[in-house]
Scaffold this active site. Sequence first.
Site, PDB file in Angstrom:
ATOM      1  CB  VAL A 282     -57.632 -10.672 -21.493  1.00 50.47           C
ATOM      2  CG1 VAL A 282     -56.381 -10.909 -20.674  1.00 50.47           C
ATOM      3  CG2 VAL A 282     -57.725  -9.206 -21.923  1.00 50.47           C
ATOM      4  N   PRO A 283     -56.777 -13.854 -23.069  1.00 49.33           N
ATOM      5  CG  PRO A 283     -55.040 -14.650 -24.413  1.00 49.33           C
ATOM      6  CD  PRO A 283     -55.713 -13.382 -23.951  1.00 49.33           C
ATOM      7  CB  CYS A 284     -57.537 -16.049 -18.334  1.00 52.91           C
ATOM      8  SG  CYS A 284     -59.320 -16.008 -18.552  1.00 52.91           S
ATOM      9  CG  HIS A 285     -58.880 -19.585 -23.222  1.00 52.83           C
ATOM     10  ND1 HIS A 285     -59.141 -18.248 -23.494  1.00 52.83           N
ATOM     11  CD2 HIS A 285     -58.391 -20.113 -24.370  1.00 52.83           C
ATOM     12  CE1 HIS A 285     -58.827 -18.003 -24.753  1.00 52.83           C
ATOM     13  NE2 HIS A 285     -58.362 -19.118 -25.312  1.00 52.83           N
TER      14      HIS A 285
END
Length: 167
Positions: free
Chosen positions: A126-129
């Site tokens: 889950v690409p919070c970056h």
Amino acid sequence: MKYTEFNSPLGVLCVATSDMGLSGVYFEQHQHFKGIQGWQAAPAHPLLQLATQQLREYFAGQRQHFDLPLDMSSGTPFQQSVWRALQQIPFGQTCSYGTLAASIDKLSAVRAVGAANGRNPLSIIVPCHRVIAANGALTGYAGGLKNKQALLQLEAYQSLHQAPLFT
């Protein structure tokens, strides 16, 4: 909870699953990770094997999207809505915290969206970056700013060159 460790180009990741789906991907010094106390090591677990294979493909430049059942039940309904919105940010692109807040109709809750982003237990998957400050600055990442920068560089490089950055 079952887990395995994955040796990524950015260090060891702890990959965890519940009975409902993949529930965590944590860097070694992950800010909100409470550790594996009471968890069972299960490197042969089918979902953990699939998750580590997909992470391997991601780092090798062979995967831009993850196809895994996720268990986001550790978050509040608000956090889960933010985590679902994160999954809509395309590979190799970024958005601001304000844009993310607007995407869930919570424009006045930018700080709360940022806090929920920081509590995402499924780093990389889950690409919070991919969430950055409105001015383009890299701010906050529970897995460490060095790792956030490396993930963004990896995705930008692969988007431009269609080749792996890490070998």
